[in-house]
Structure formats: structure tokens, C-alpha cells
Write a protein that holds these residues in place. Structure first.
Motif, PDB file in Angstrom:
ATOM      1  N   ARG A  18      50.535  41.991  40.119  1.00 58.25           N
ATOM      2  CA  ARG A  18      51.340  40.545  40.186  1.00 58.25           C
ATOM      3  C   ARG A  18      52.300  40.439  41.207  1.00 58.25           C
ATOM      4  O   ARG A  18      52.684  39.150  41.842  1.00 58.25           O
ATOM      5  CB  ARG A  18      51.760  40.537  38.588  1.00 58.25           C
ATOM      6  CG  ARG A  18      52.441  39.139  38.233  1.00 58.25           C
ATOM      7  CD  ARG A  18      52.747  39.402  36.879  1.00 58.25           C
ATOM      8  NE  ARG A  18      52.784  37.815  36.386  1.00 58.25           N
ATOM      9  CZ  ARG A  18      53.653  36.956  36.826  1.00 58.25           C
ATOM     10  NH1 ARG A  18      54.126  37.070  37.911  1.00 58.25           N
ATOM     11  NH2 ARG A  18      53.533  35.551  36.261  1.00 58.25           N
ATOM     12  N   THR A  19      53.097  41.664  41.282  1.00 60.99           N
ATOM     13  CA  THR A  19      54.268  41.535  42.278  1.00 60.99           C
ATOM     14  C   THR A  19      53.837  41.359  43.571  1.00 60.99           C
ATOM     15  O   THR A  19      54.500  40.635  44.385  1.00 60.99           O
ATOM     16  CB  THR A  19      55.088  43.007  42.163  1.00 60.99           C
ATOM     17  OG1 THR A  19      55.646  42.978  40.861  1.00 60.99           O
ATOM     18  CG2 THR A  19      56.291  42.587  42.803  1.00 60.99           C
TER      19      THR A  19
ATOM     20  N   GLU B 192      52.848  37.687  44.366  1.00 58.79           N
ATOM     21  CA  GLU B 192      54.031  36.808  44.222  1.00 58.79           C
ATOM     22  C   GLU B 192      54.430  37.123  45.477  1.00 58.79           C
ATOM     23  O   GLU B 192      55.164  35.821  45.994  1.00 58.79           O
ATOM     24  CB  GLU B 192      55.042  37.206  43.107  1.00 58.79           C
ATOM     25  CG  GLU B 192      54.593  36.879  41.876  1.00 58.79           C
ATOM     26  CD  GLU B 192      55.671  37.182  40.856  1.00 58.79           C
ATOM     27  OE1 GLU B 192      56.126  36.521  39.743  1.00 58.79           O
ATOM     28  OE2 GLU B 192      56.205  38.376  40.954  1.00 58.79           O
ATOM     29  N   ARG B 193      54.652  38.144  46.240  1.00 59.45           N
ATOM     30  CA  ARG B 193      55.374  38.407  47.398  1.00 59.45           C
ATOM     31  C   ARG B 193      54.454  38.086  48.857  1.00 59.45           C
ATOM     32  O   ARG B 193      54.813  38.102  49.790  1.00 59.45           O
ATOM     33  CB  ARG B 193      55.599  39.755  47.571  1.00 59.45           C
ATOM     34  CG  ARG B 193      56.624  40.283  46.978  1.00 59.45           C
ATOM     35  CD  ARG B 193      57.195  41.789  47.155  1.00 59.45           C
ATOM     36  NE  ARG B 193      57.868  42.471  46.180  1.00 59.45           N
ATOM     37  CZ  ARG B 193      57.842  43.721  45.875  1.00 59.45           C
ATOM     38  NH1 ARG B 193      57.148  44.501  46.736  1.00 59.45           N
ATOM     39  NH2 ARG B 193      58.593  43.997  44.865  1.00 59.45           N
TER      40      ARG B 193
ATOM     41  N   ASP C 102      49.294  30.317  41.519  1.00 58.71           N
ATOM     42  CA  ASP C 102      49.462  30.469  40.170  1.00 58.71           C
ATOM     43  C   ASP C 102      48.352  30.880  39.429  1.00 58.71           C
ATOM     44  O   ASP C 102      48.276  31.306  38.356  1.00 58.71           O
ATOM     45  CB  ASP C 102      49.825  29.142  39.611  1.00 58.71           C
ATOM     46  CG  ASP C 102      51.401  28.683  40.256  1.00 58.71           C
ATOM     47  OD1 ASP C 102      52.220  29.721  40.450  1.00 58.71           O
ATOM     48  OD2 ASP C 102      51.709  27.473  40.245  1.00 58.71           O
TER      49      ASP C 102
ATOM     50  N   LEU D 259      47.823  34.311  39.120  1.00 59.39           N
ATOM     51  CA  LEU D 259      48.739  34.927  38.443  1.00 59.39           C
ATOM     52  C   LEU D 259      48.376  34.744  37.143  1.00 59.39           C
ATOM     53  O   LEU D 259      48.561  35.601  36.039  1.00 59.39           O
ATOM     54  CB  LEU D 259      50.273  34.513  38.646  1.00 59.39           C
ATOM     55  CG  LEU D 259      50.944  34.953  39.920  1.00 59.39           C
ATOM     56  CD1 LEU D 259      52.065  34.309  40.090  1.00 59.39           C
ATOM     57  CD2 LEU D 259      50.960  36.522  40.174  1.00 59.39           C
TER      58      LEU D 259
END
Length: 113
Positions: free
Chosen positions: A59-60, A63-64, A27, A30
């Protein structure tokens, strides 16, 4: 917050993530990425489109938890940032060159982990 302060905050965040990568929450990363996307969106201009797109890609990947893709994205962001700073001969340019180096270092560290 001015641009130089934002750059320094990002550099410190990257160093912290590199030093304590197992303790660095996604987080927080991000949040830094989102902050930069918003800052660049507010500046506008086609010269920044590549950075904005790559930040969204990063960002993607974060997240992955796709580390190889994150490393490639950080490498590209570092190169683009350094290129943008190439002709800037002021304090912001110095901070951007430093940020470019830090992003490339982060990419290398991710590739090794």
C-alpha cells in the motif's frame, strides 16, 4: 462476499491493471489492498501476519508510485500466497494458487516496465 469471489475479483482487478496500466487509478488498487488487509485482519492468526505486513508495505509503495518496490512486494505476496495454498485441496486453494501466479506475473510485468 465469500473468499473465492474476493480472490476472483482481485485477479480480475490485477489483469485489468496489467492490460490498461496507464488508465488504472491508484485509488482502485488501494481499495483492493485495503479490502484484503481488512479481510485478513478479521481472520486473525499468526500464519497471516506476513501477508498482512506485506500488504501494508505494498500500500505504501503504491502511494509513492515506487515501482521497483511494488514489484518486489507483489513477488513476495505471490510466493506467500502460493505457499499458503500449497496444502489446500479445494476450490479456495485453486483460486489462491491462481492468485499467487497472477501476483508473480504482475511483479514481472512491473519489473519490465
Amino acid at each position: 462476499m465469500n473468499h473465492a469471489d474476493r480472490i476472483e475479483e482481485t485477479i480480475e482487478g490485477i489483469y485489468h491493471a496489467l492490460e490498461q496500466h496507464s488508465n488504472h487509478p491508484v485509488d482502485a488498487g488501494l481499495g483492493h489492498i485495503d479490502s484484503w488487509i481488512q479481510a485478513l485482519d478479521s481472520l486473525g492468526g499468526s500464519a497471516l501476519t506476513g501477508l498482512q505486513t506485506e500488504l501494508r508495505n505494498l500500500r505504501t509503495f503504491v502511494e509513492r508510485d515506487d515501482r521497483p518496490a511494488m514489484a518486489n512486494s507483489l513477488q513476495l505476496l505471490g510466493q506467500q500466497t502460493s505457499l499458503i495454498a500449497r496444502d489446500m485441496h479445494d476450490g479456495v486453494g485453486d483460486h489462491l494458487r491462481h492468485l499467487g501466479q497472477v501476483l508473480i506475473t504482475a511483479a514481472g510485468n512491473l519489473k519490465l516496465s
